[in-house]
Design an enzyme around this catalytic site. Structure first.
Site, short mmCIF file in Angstrom:
data_model
loop_
_atom_site.label_atom_id
_atom_site.label_comp_id
_atom_site.label_asym_id
_atom_site.label_seq_id
_atom_site.Cartn_x
_atom_site.Cartn_y
_atom_site.Cartn_z
N GLY A 1 32.67 60.31 43.71
CA GLY A 1 31.87 59.37 44.50
C GLY A 1 32.17 57.82 44.09
CD GLU B 1 38.58 61.71 38.74
OE1 GLU B 1 39.06 60.88 39.02
OE2 GLU B 1 39.27 62.51 37.67
CB CYS C 1 39.57 57.57 45.48
SG CYS C 1 40.57 59.04 45.68
CD GLU D 1 36.77 52.58 46.10
OE1 GLU D 1 35.60 52.61 45.90
OE2 GLU D 1 37.59 53.23 46.04
P1 NAD Z 1 28.66 57.93 46.94
O1 NAD Z 1 28.88 57.46 45.35
O2 NAD Z 1 27.81 56.91 47.72
O3 NAD Z 1 28.15 59.51 47.19
C1 NAD Z 1 28.86 60.19 46.64
C2 NAD Z 1 28.04 61.59 46.36
O4 NAD Z 1 26.99 61.29 45.32
C3 NAD Z 1 27.35 61.84 47.68
O5 NAD Z 1 27.19 63.33 47.85
C4 NAD Z 1 25.88 61.55 47.45
O6 NAD Z 1 25.02 61.96 48.28
C5 NAD Z 1 25.73 61.63 46.09
N1 NAD Z 1 24.66 60.76 45.46
C6 NAD Z 1 24.39 59.50 45.58
N2 NAD Z 1 23.42 59.08 44.89
C7 NAD Z 1 23.08 60.32 44.26
C8 NAD Z 1 22.08 60.42 43.19
N3 NAD Z 1 21.16 59.40 42.63
N4 NAD Z 1 21.92 61.45 42.44
C9 NAD Z 1 23.01 62.52 42.98
N5 NAD Z 1 23.81 62.62 44.10
C10 NAD Z 1 24.06 61.23 44.57
O7 NAD Z 1 30.22 57.95 47.46
P2 NAD Z 1 30.84 57.95 48.83
O8 NAD Z 1 30.44 56.95 49.83
O9 NAD Z 1 30.31 59.44 49.50
O10 NAD Z 1 32.22 58.11 48.59
C11 NAD Z 1 33.15 56.97 48.47
C12 NAD Z 1 33.41 56.78 46.95
O11 NAD Z 1 34.20 58.19 46.55
C13 NAD Z 1 34.43 55.68 46.90
O12 NAD Z 1 34.21 54.83 45.93
C14 NAD Z 1 35.79 56.53 46.70
O13 NAD Z 1 36.80 55.94 45.81
C15 NAD Z 1 35.20 57.72 45.84
N6 NAD Z 1 36.35 58.66 45.63
C16 NAD Z 1 36.82 58.89 44.62
C17 NAD Z 1 37.89 59.94 44.47
C18 NAD Z 1 38.55 60.25 43.16
O14 NAD Z 1 38.92 61.46 43.12
N7 NAD Z 1 38.61 59.30 42.15
C19 NAD Z 1 38.09 60.90 45.66
C20 NAD Z 1 37.42 60.68 46.80
C21 NAD Z 1 36.60 59.37 46.87
#
Ligand code: NAD
Length: 481
Positions: free
Chosen positions: A223, A248, A282, A383
């Site tokens: 995330g 990640e 990402c 980003e």
């Molecule tokens: P996000 O960080 O908002 O959420 C990711 C996940 O974390 C979701 O399931 C969300 O519900 C959960 N979450 C959020 N707050 C939490 C907490 N306090 N406790 C537990 N879980 C929590 O990210 P997003 O908007 O869903 O995804 C986009 C991001 O993901 C971008 O920054 C992207 O670059 C990244 N990403 C990285 C990769 C990689 O492999 N490096 C791959 C895909 C996406």
């Protein structure tokens, strides 16, 4: 109504979320249960209880179960791709690619169940042998983002199960449909009750349990960087003992185009890397670093080809760029386009929202290309996570390398060149976990390690045989017969 899956039972939640199609906001995909804190705790209790039973399954049985899951994903490729495109807005051809990858990942780890490695070392002490074995870590929390709603869960869940762990899976709030469909497939593979659990829901309701339940042993998270930091803090500070974690996170990936590049290849890489999957990867190339001599020709060729990227309903024939995932992501993309303009970059293509296409109201954004950008601008440092790319003009290959590395992130980086010498230099000196030579920064193989450095990743690599590092403990035994 779609329920959570806890201890092999489908259970209603605290309340429900309404899942909306970003290509047509009038289209409701379904209503999905949102778990409460108590249910999340029940999921950990079930996973903890299932751990010895699942561990007792032999590698062949585990392999057969994962193989069955992979086969069903592949057999239902069209249906799952349609759901993915409808729910997340990924153009159908990209969605089909993602489903294929999810199926291949389960198949790969079905094979890995039968290849758990160990090592035998001669001891420095006479008569003694040293044996190195692998053991499952226990209950794993899997937390995933919305942008790869099948592939990312697959690349965490499949190795977790393959190496004998049990799972509590929490998908992103925006994409419960794909998570539920994957769970339904897993639910029919005959795993012991509690081995795999799905808890859909808001992180504000269940986030603390997912990170701090005393029964979890490890957290695999993908995330944003901001959430990744919270996961790390919670895992380290967990009352009663630290949990293992891998993160990640974001990217700000450069694609470098050198004087000697094959221009057609470079433009294809840039269009794919920057705009396919609506730039919501990402590994997207949001910084196009182009040397002076080839800059004008590169920009002209980009402008000539950009109109061929048809924006539209993710499920319509001919659509290359689906909508942005939701209103808040669209607002974020538009805000960054404004930042780019106010910092002095020149918007030469797109960048405006389209309220509807073919009568369908959706979160559509015409892909944006900036030129005249500099590395310190926000659009080149932060980003954006949308179909927005900026060209940075540099004098030569040395400056290109410096600018490419001028970012807090380090996930993927690409270089387009016909010189073996330059390719070797960039491969060596780019500060990224993955380097692409004459290939888009996005797009990876399912059996190869995936991950980055700097603020993009923390901990062990995902995918391929490297997944073993996170999902198993190493045990060293000294045996004096
Ligand atoms: P996000 O960080 O908002 O959420 C990711 C996940 O974390 C979701 O399931 C969300 O519900 C959960 N979450 C959020 N707050 C939490 C907490 N306090 N406790 C537990 N879980 C929590 O990210 P997003 O908007 O869903 O995804 C986009 C991001 O993901 C971008 O920054 C992207 O670059 C990244 N990403 C990285 C990769 C990689 O492999 N490096 C791959 C895909 C996406």
């Amino acid at each position: 109504m779609y329920h959570n899956f806890i201890n092999s039972e489908w259970v209603e939640g605290l309340d429900v979320s309404t899942n909306i199609n970003p290509s047509d906001t009038r289209d409701i995909i379904g209503h999905y249960a949102r778990a409460c804190e108590t249910q999340a705790r029940t999921a950990f209790a079930a996973a903890s209880q299932a751990f010895p039973t699942w561990g007792a399954w032999g590698p062949q049985q585990r392999s057969d179960a994962l193989d069955m899951i992979g086969s069903e994903i592949l057999a239902r490729r069209d249906e799952l791709a349609d759901l993915l495109a409808r729910e997340e807005g990924k153009a159908l051809q990209d969605a089909r690619g993602e489903v294929l990858r999810a199926g291949q990942i389960f198949k790969f780890f079905a094979g890995e169940c039968l290849r758990l490695p160990g090592e035998l070392l001669a001891s420095t002490r006479p008569g003694m042998t040293v044996e190195i074995t692998r053991e499952p870590v226990g209950v794993v929390t899997v937390i995933t983002p919305w942008n790869f709603p099948l592939a990312i869960p697959a690349w965490k869940i499949a190795p977790a199960l393959a190496y004998g762990n049990t799972v509590v899976f929490k998908p992103a709030e925006l994409v419960p449909g794909c998570a539920w469909a994957l769970t339904e497939i897993i639910s029919r593979a005959g795993l012991p009750a509690g081995t795999f659990n799905l808890v859909m829901g808001r992180s504000r309701d269940i986030g603390n349990v997912l990170l701090e339940d005393p029964r979890l042993s490890a957290i695999s998270f993908t995330g944003s960087e901001a959430t990744g930091r919270k996961v790390a803090q919670a895992a380290i500070g967990r009352p009663g003992g630290m949990a293992r974690f891998q993160l990640e996170m974001g990217g700000k990936n450069p694609l470098v185009v050198l004087d000697d590049a094959d221009l057609e290849v470079a433009v294809s890489c840039a269009l794919d890397g920057a705009y396919h999957a609506t730039g919501q990867r990402c590994t997207a190339s949001s910084r196009l670093i182009v040397t002076d001599k080839v800059h004008d020709r590169f920009v002209a060729a980009m402008l000539a080809r950009l109109p061929s990227l048809k924006v539209g309903d993710a499920r319509s024939n001919g659509t290359r760029i689906g909508p942005v995932v939701d209103a808040s992501q669209l607002d974020q993309d538009l805000a960054y386009i404004q930042h780019g303009l106010s910092e002095g970059a020149q918007l030469v293509y797109g960048g405006h929202a389209l309220q509807e296409i073919e009568g369908k109201p959706g979160f559509y954004l015409q892909p944006a290309l900036f030129i005249g950008a500099s590395s310190s601008m926000r659009i080149c440092q932060e980003e954006i996570f949308g179909p927005v790319a900026a060209v940075i003009r540099v004098a030569d290959a040395d400056e290109a390398l410096t600018v490419a590395n001028d970012t807090p992130f380090g996930l993927s980086a690409g270089v387009c060149t016909t010189s073996i010498k330059r390719a070797a230099q960039f491969k060596r000196e780019l500060q990224a976990g993955m380097v692409m030579v004459n290939a888009p920064t996005a797009g990876v193989d399912p059996h190869a390690p995936f991950g980055g450095r700097k603020s993009s990743s923390y901990g062990a690599r995902e995918q391929g045989r490297y997944a073993l590092e996170f999902f198993t403990h190493v045990k060293t035994s000294y045996i004096n017969p």
